[in-house]
Design an enzyme around this catalytic site. Sequence first.
Site, short mmCIF file in Angstrom:
data_model
loop_
_atom_site.label_atom_id
_atom_site.label_comp_id
_atom_site.label_asym_id
_atom_site.label_seq_id
_atom_site.Cartn_x
_atom_site.Cartn_y
_atom_site.Cartn_z
N HIS A 358 -23.96 19.37 0.66
CA HIS A 358 -25.08 18.45 0.53
C HIS A 358 -25.19 17.49 1.72
O HIS A 358 -24.19 17.08 2.29
CB HIS A 358 -24.98 17.57 -0.74
CG HIS A 358 -23.83 17.89 -1.63
ND1 HIS A 358 -23.96 18.60 -2.79
CD2 HIS A 358 -22.50 17.61 -1.53
CE1 HIS A 358 -22.78 18.74 -3.37
NE2 HIS A 358 -21.88 18.16 -2.62
N SER A 401 -16.11 13.30 2.83
CA SER A 401 -17.51 12.85 2.89
C SER A 401 -17.70 11.73 3.90
O SER A 401 -16.78 10.95 4.19
CB SER A 401 -17.95 12.38 1.51
OG SER A 401 -17.91 13.44 0.58
#
Length: 458
Positions: A358, A401
């Site tokens: 993502h 992330s």
Amino acid sequence: MTVIALAAGKGTRMKSPLPKVLHPVAGRPMIEKVIQASKQAGAAEVRVIVGHGQNLVRQVVEPMGVACYVQDEQLGTAHAVRCAKPETIEGVVVIMNGDHPLIEASDIKDFVRIFRDEKCDLAVVTAVLKNPGEFGRIVRHKGDLAAIVEAKDASAEALKIREINTGIYIVKASVLSEYLPQISNNNAKKEYYITDLIALCIQDKCRVQAIQSTPKVAVGVNNQLELARATRLLFKRKALRLMEDGVLMIDPRTVYVEESVEIGAGTVIYPNVFIRGRTKIGSFTVIESNAFISDCEIGDSVQIRGGSYLESSKLHNKVSAGPYARLRPETEIFEEAHVGNFVEMKKVKFGKKSKAGHLTYLGDAEIGEEVNVGCGTITCNYAADKKKYKTKIGNRVFVGSDTQFVAPIEVGDDAIIGSGSTITKNVPAKALAVARGKQFIKENYSAKTAETEEKEQV
């Protein structure tokens, strides 16, 4: 067989600065469709008559191996054919308009075969239409062709005729050379019409025939509405052929696939998909709604989720992309890799079984196998010196992330990158790299802040 394609007209009804024959139909200029069909039908030579916008037309047609002949003044269809120097042609000549993109090689082959079988000197291709409109009408006498009457000159009785002239002619080169100079411009527009050739040949009792074909060969393009209709018909034709070859389309009316695209059997295409260019798609691939695919090579059993935009990229077998993935040119995704939602890649090699799930941008990068790229990861490939630099990440690397890789940079196999890191130095194999501000805690900070604000208000 020689084909003469008429492509000199201005196409004023298109209301476009682009020459009419260069308007794209299902992805390609319509004159290109005519030339391609002619060559596939076995034409030894294709002569294209150019005039308006001839330099632009030449740029498209000359690389296809055709000869261009100039019609400086548009003085009618017969004058255009004269410009092709028919006296230098031998055998059979096929004359057609360059704005008939639905013509197929099989059509041309059939016309020439009938022409030869019937030992014709001249033949005109006709079609029966529900609404003949402004087409010239075919007048027959005892079944034989007697005349072609233009709609504007036709009587009320002649206008009831539904058989029309498609503008396609097959003629012996010797007949064309003999009768073409006899055509006069004794008419209101002072133009030379190729239809007068028919009258001259009938008058001299030449063997003249009307070859009746299907309405599709009459589909010419004179305005933007007709261009859209022709495009829709070509997309429909392509969809039908793909389905005949085993491709499943949920709603073929909303799937737009250009003629140059190849798709394997067992592939499923959802509604509202556009596939163009030199795209090749394997078997058992699934393409969901609102995907756009251009000039891509896609393997077997690939999943392309809805809203994805793919251009000039290669996806190997069992790759999944999207929803809303964007793959830009020179990107290659290897077997069983996953590119998730809102992931953008450009000039990337993304290794086997690697994942970027993502909200990620990867540019100018080589990513190894079985790499996990966390949400929000960025390769900072464009520097202040306006040059682009490369990021190389080895196999089995874990990228936390919100990581930024400031290129040029390399990360070794089995390394771990901590979340929130800005990596500016190379990371050795099996190393842990963390580059973020140190966390500190102030006890009861929010309570003290509230107390201070209360005192200030007093």
